[in-house]
Write a protein that holds these residues in place. Structure first.
Motif, PDB file in Angstrom:
ATOM      1  N   PRO A   1       0.726  -1.206   0.012  1.00  0.00           N
ATOM      2  CA  PRO A   1       0.200  -0.081  -0.007  1.00  0.00           C
ATOM      3  C   PRO A   1       0.742   1.374  -0.106  1.00  0.00           C
ATOM      4  CG  PRO A   1      -0.836  -1.661   1.899  1.00  0.00           C
ATOM      5  CD  PRO A   1       0.352  -2.152   1.126  1.00  0.00           C
ATOM      6  N   GLY A   2       0.514   2.189  -0.875  1.00  0.00           N
ATOM      7  CA  GLY A   2       1.209   3.268  -0.958  1.00  0.00           C
ATOM      8  C   GLY A   2       2.391   3.443  -1.906  1.00  0.00           C
ATOM      9  N   GLU A   3       2.792   2.154  -2.386  1.00  0.00           N
ATOM     10  CA  GLU A   3       3.999   1.880  -3.319  1.00  0.00           C
ATOM     11  C   GLU A   3       3.645   1.956  -4.772  1.00  0.00           C
ATOM     12  OE1 GLU A   3       7.341   1.621  -2.397  1.00  0.00           O
ATOM     13  OE2 GLU A   3       6.652   2.320  -0.325  1.00  0.00           O
ATOM     14  N   ALA A   4       4.330   2.240  -5.892  1.00  0.00           N
ATOM     15  CA  ALA A   4       4.009   2.077  -6.974  1.00  0.00           C
ATOM     16  C   ALA A   4       5.110   0.939  -7.575  1.00  0.00           C
ATOM     17  CB  ALA A   4       4.048   3.488  -7.868  1.00  0.00           C
ATOM     18  N   GLU A   5       5.884   0.632  -7.019  1.00  0.00           N
ATOM     19  CA  GLU A   5       6.789  -0.467  -7.687  1.00  0.00           C
ATOM     20  C   GLU A   5       6.797  -1.637  -6.721  1.00  0.00           C
ATOM     21  OE1 GLU A   5       9.618   2.120 -10.189  1.00  0.00           O
ATOM     22  OE2 GLU A   5      10.358   1.876  -8.098  1.00  0.00           O
ATOM     23  N   VAL A   6       7.459  -2.732  -7.141  1.00  0.00           N
ATOM     24  CA  VAL A   6       7.494  -4.281  -6.552  1.00  0.00           C
ATOM     25  C   VAL A   6       8.884  -4.225  -6.773  1.00  0.00           C
ATOM     26  CG1 VAL A   6       6.797  -6.550  -6.340  1.00  0.00           C
ATOM     27  CG2 VAL A   6       5.173  -5.005  -7.156  1.00  0.00           C
ATOM     28  N   LYS A   7       9.523  -4.720  -5.520  1.00  0.00           N
ATOM     29  CA  LYS A   7      11.143  -4.901  -5.388  1.00  0.00           C
ATOM     30  C   LYS A   7      11.024  -6.445  -5.473  1.00  0.00           C
ATOM     31  CE  LYS A   7      15.059  -4.325  -2.711  1.00  0.00           C
ATOM     32  NZ  LYS A   7      15.371  -3.495  -1.385  1.00  0.00           N
TER      33      LYS A   7
END
Length: 118
Positions: free
Chosen positions: A42-48
């Motif tokens: 939540p609140g992130e635009a990317e996946v690491k």
């Protein structure tokens, strides 16, 4: 009594844990060969995505103690789609189908994958 208990235990073991069970806020029905989309925190635009680097081919092993494996990190946009290649516990082997990392394969936490209906 024992005959009734055994089927119940077997069913509960098959249903418990892994990528196809309701955990937290979602239900993941990941299927090998099925399409899925990466979802971010939540609140992130990317996946690491974090993977162990594959060793270089043809290198001779030294007589020193083995070095720690290198860790590679790849960051992809949330919503990136791909195919589930395998499921192992709470992780899935995922091949990215679109974007600049198309064709790359990563281990991904099941909670970071959302199945896509065909």
């Amino acid at each position: 009594m024992r005959r009734l208990l055994l089927p119940f235990l077997l069913i509960s073991m098959m249903v418990g844990g892994g990528c196809s069970q309701p955990v937290g806020h979602g239900l993941w029905n990941l299927k090998v060969g099925g399409k899925a989309r990466l979802i971010a925190e939540p609140g992130e635009a990317e996946v690491k995505l974090t993977d162990l680097a594959t060793p270089a081919a043809g290198r001779r092993s030294s007589r020193k103690a083995p070095a720690q494996p290198k860790i590679e990190t790849t960051t992809v946009a949330a919503g990136t789609t791909g195919v589930v290649l395998a499921v192992d516990g709470d992780d899935a082997r995922f091949q990215i189908a679109d974007g600049p990392h198309a064709g790359s394969i990563h281990w991904v936490e099941c909670k970071r994958l959302e199945p896509i209906a065909d």
